[in-house]
Design a protein around this motif. Structure first.
Motif, mmCIF file in Angstrom:
data_model
loop_
_atom_site.group_PDB
_atom_site.id
_atom_site.type_symbol
_atom_site.label_atom_id
_atom_site.label_comp_id
_atom_site.label_asym_id
_atom_site.label_seq_id
_atom_site.Cartn_x
_atom_site.Cartn_y
_atom_site.Cartn_z
ATOM 1 N N GLY A 48 0.811 -1.210 0.000
ATOM 2 C CA GLY A 48 0.000 0.000 0.000
ATOM 3 C C GLY A 48 0.847 1.264 0.000
ATOM 4 N N PHE A 49 1.939 1.249 0.792
ATOM 5 C CA PHE A 49 2.825 2.413 0.842
ATOM 6 C C PHE A 49 3.429 2.705 -0.534
ATOM 7 C CE2 PHE A 49 7.420 3.493 1.305
ATOM 8 C CZ PHE A 49 7.257 4.843 1.551
ATOM 9 N N VAL A 50 3.990 1.681 -1.200
ATOM 10 C CA VAL A 50 4.601 1.871 -2.520
ATOM 11 C C VAL A 50 3.546 2.251 -3.555
ATOM 12 C CG1 VAL A 50 5.889 0.724 -4.363
ATOM 13 C CG2 VAL A 50 6.525 0.338 -1.978
ATOM 14 N N GLY A 51 2.336 1.692 -3.432
ATOM 15 C CA GLY A 51 1.286 2.013 -4.390
ATOM 16 C C GLY A 51 0.886 3.483 -4.341
ATOM 17 N N TRP A 52 0.662 4.016 -3.145
ATOM 18 C CA TRP A 52 0.288 5.432 -3.032
ATOM 19 C C TRP A 52 1.460 6.343 -3.384
ATOM 20 C CZ3 TRP A 52 -4.474 6.247 -3.482
ATOM 21 C CH2 TRP A 52 -5.431 5.421 -2.893
ATOM 22 N N LEU A 53 2.672 5.922 -3.075
ATOM 23 C CA LEU A 53 3.846 6.705 -3.471
ATOM 24 C C LEU A 53 3.947 6.781 -4.993
ATOM 25 C CD1 LEU A 53 6.391 8.197 -2.425
ATOM 26 C CD2 LEU A 53 7.614 6.018 -2.644
ATOM 27 N N THR A 54 3.678 5.652 -5.671
ATOM 28 C CA THR A 54 3.697 5.646 -7.127
ATOM 29 C C THR A 54 2.608 6.543 -7.708
ATOM 30 O OG1 THR A 54 4.545 3.371 -7.092
ATOM 31 C CG2 THR A 54 3.607 4.160 -9.161
ATOM 32 N N ALA A 55 1.433 6.533 -7.078
ATOM 33 C CA ALA A 55 0.344 7.397 -7.549
ATOM 34 C C ALA A 55 0.731 8.870 -7.451
ATOM 35 C CB ALA A 55 -0.915 7.118 -6.743
#
Length: 450
Positions: free
Chosen positions: A334-341
Motif C-alpha cells: 500500500g505504501f509503494v502504491g500510493w507513493l507511485t500514484a
C-alpha cells in the motif's frame, strides 16, 4: 578652454590661412572624399585606424576650416559614403553600421578640436575610438546572429509543420564525429542486412531514460548529495516544530517518521514536476532523433527522478530504522502504491506545466508559487484530523492531501484516516493524466528541436 582662448585660436588659424579661402574648391573636395570613401565601402566593418586615417585625409583638404565648414565636410563625406554603399548594393544594416562608425569618429575628433589638440600630429588618436568602434561591431554581430537564429527557427518550424526534414549545416569541428557515426551505422547495417531497426515506444523510452540517467550521474557531487540532504532539512524542520510543542506522537504516528514521509514525498513530487516541465525545453536536442517525442523526454525525466527518490526512501527508512529513528511500514504494498500514484500525479502536472510553457515561456516562473500553495494544503505538515471539523474541507479539496493521508494510513498501524477518500484522489489523478495528454497533443507541433 575659455571663450577668449577659443577666439585667439580661431584668429591664429585665420592669420595662418593668409586670407585665402578656407575651403578648397568643390571639385577638389569631391575628389578627396571619393578617394577616401571608395576603400571604406569595400568592407562590412571598419577598423578604428582605417576610419581615422580616411577622416583625417578628408580634413587635410581644408586644414583651416571653421566648425560650420567642417560640418559641411562631414555631411558631404556621409552622403558620399551612403551613395557608394548603395551603388555597390550593400545591405542596409551595413550602411547603417558605416554611418554610426563615422558619427562616433567625428564626435571624438570634434571634441579634441575644441580642446585645442593638433589632430594632424604624428601618432594622433582620439581617446576611446577603438572601444567605441568595437562596441558597434559587436552589436552588429549580435543583431546578425539573432536574425539568423530567428530565420532558422522559422524555417525549422515550417519544415516540421510540413512533415519535411530540416537540413542542418555541419560545423567543421563536428565533421570527425559525423564521420565516426556514419562508420558505426554502416557497420551495424552490415551485421543485420535487410532487417529494419525496431523503434518501439518502450525501446525509445529506455534509450532516453539511460541518456538522462547518465546526465544526472554526471552532475556535481553536491547536487547529488542534496537529493538526500533536501528531505533531511525539511523533515528536521517539521519534527522540530512538533518536538518544541512537546509532541512525540501524532494520532498514533511517531513524529520523525511522520515528518520523513511528508517531507520526502513532497520534495519528490516537487522535483518531478519541475524536472519534467523543464526537460521538455532543455532536452529539445533529442527531438532531432526521429523516434523521440517531447512526451517521451518528459516521462523519462519524471520516471528517473521518481526512481531516484524511491532509492532515497529506502536509504532513509532502513538507515533510520537501524539507528532507531524511523519505524518500518506496516503495509509495504500500500505504501509503494500510493507513493507511485503521487509520482504519476507529479509527472502529469509536469507535462501540463511544460505544455503551458511551450505556448507561454514565462509560465514556468509562476510554477514555484503554485507548488508552494499546494504544499500548504497537501498534508505535508499535518493531517486533516488535527484540524477542527469546520476547517477540514479547506484542506481536503486538495487531492494530494488525500494521497499523503492514505499513504500514512498504509505505513502506520496506529493511524487510519477517516477523511481521505481513495475514490476522490484516483478520480482527480485520472483527470490530471487525461488533461496532460490532451495539452501535450495540442502543443506538440510547436515543440521544435534545438
Amino acid at each position: 578652454m575659455r571663450n577668449e582662448e577659443r577666439i585667439n585660436l580661431w584668429r591664429a588659424r585665420r592669420q595662418a590661412g593668409g586670407g585665402e579661402p578656407t575651403l578648397s574648391s568643390a571639385e577638389r573636395r569631391k575628389g578627396v572624399i571619393a578617394a577616401a570613401v571608395d576603400p571604406l565601402v569595400r568592407r562590412a566593418s571598419l577598423s578604428a585606424d582605417e576610419l581615422l586615417e580616411k577622416l583625417l585625409a578628408v580634413m587635410q583638404a581644408a586644414p583651416n576650416a571653421n566648425r560650420a565648414e567642417r560640418r559641411e565636410l562631414y555631411d558631404a563625406l556621409a552622403i558620399e559614403l551612403d551613395s557608394a554603399a548603395e551603388a555597390r548594393a550593400l545591405p542596409r544594416e551595413i550602411v547603417e553600421l558605416h554611418g554610426r562608425q563615422l558619427r562616433i569618429a567625428v564626435r571624438l575628433l570634434e571634441s579634441d578640436l575644441r580642446e585645442g589638440k593638433d589632430i594632424f600630429a604624428p601618432g594622433y588618436r582620439p581617446d576611446g575610438l577603438e572601444e567605441a568602434i568595437q562596441r558597434l561591431k559587436q552589436s552588429h554581430h549580435r543583431q546578425q546572429r539573432r536574425a539568423k537564429d530567428e530565420a532558422t527557427r522559422i524555417a525549422r518550424r515550417q519544415a516540421a509543420l510540413a512533415g519535411e526534414a530540416f537540413p542542418v549545416a555541419v560545423q567543421p569541428e563536428e565533421e570527425f564525429d559525423l564521420a565516426e557515426i556514419r562508420y558505426r551505422l554502416t557497420a551495424l547495417s552490415a551485421r543485420r542486412p535487410g532487417q529494419p531497426v525496431r523503434t518501439s515506444g518502450l525501446r525509445v523510452f529506455a534509450a532516453v531514460f539511460r541518456y538522462l540517467f547518465r546526465l544526472l550521474r554526471a552532475e556535481s557531487r553536491i547536487a547529488l548529495l542534496w537529493v538526500f540532504l533536501g528531505p533531511a532539512v525539511l523533515l528536521s524542520m517539521i519534527s522540530l516544530l512538533y518536538i518544541l510543542n512537546g509532541s512525540h506522537y501524532i494520532l498514533g504516528m511517531d513524529v520523525p517518521t511522520f515528518s520523513m514521509l511528508g517531507a520526502t514525498t513532497w520534495i519528490m513530487f516537487r522535483n518531478i514536476i519541475f524536472r519534467t516541465s523543464t526537460a521538455l525545453h532543455s532536452q529539445r536536442a533529442l527531438l532531432n532523433l526521429q523516434p523521440v517525442g517531447s512526451l517521451t523526454i518528459g516521462l523519462a525525466q519524471g520516471s528517473l527522478y521518481f526512481l531516484t527518490y524511491v532509492a532515497v526512501f529506502m536509504v532513509l527508512i532502513f538507515g533510520g530504522h537501524s539507528v532507531g529513528a524511523f519505524s518500518l511500514p506496516a503495509d509495504w504494498l500500500g505504501f509503494v502504491g500510493w507513493l507511485t500514484a503521487v509520482g504519476v500525479a507529479g509527472m502529469s502536472i509536469g507535462v501540463l506545466f511544460g505544455a503551458a510553457a511551450i505556448v507561454w515561456p514565462y509560465f514556468l516562473r509562476f510554477a514555484p508559487m503554485i507548488e508552494r500553495g499546494l504544499e500548504m494544503f497537501s498534508g505535508v505538515f499535518f493531517v486533516s484530523e488535527q484540524l477542527p471539523e469546520e476547517y477540514r474541507p479547506y484542506m481536503l479539496w486538495s487531492p494530494f492531501a488525500h494521497a499523503l493521508q492514505l499513504m500514512r494510513s498504509a505505513y502506520f498501524t496506529g493511524y487510519d484516516s477517516h477523511d481521505a477518500s481513495p475514490q476522490y484522489f484516483l478520480l482527480c489523478l485520472g483527470i490530471l493524466v487525461v488533461a496532460a495528454l490532451l495539452a501535450h497533443r495540442a502543443v506538440r507541433s510547436h515543440s521544435q528541436p534545438m
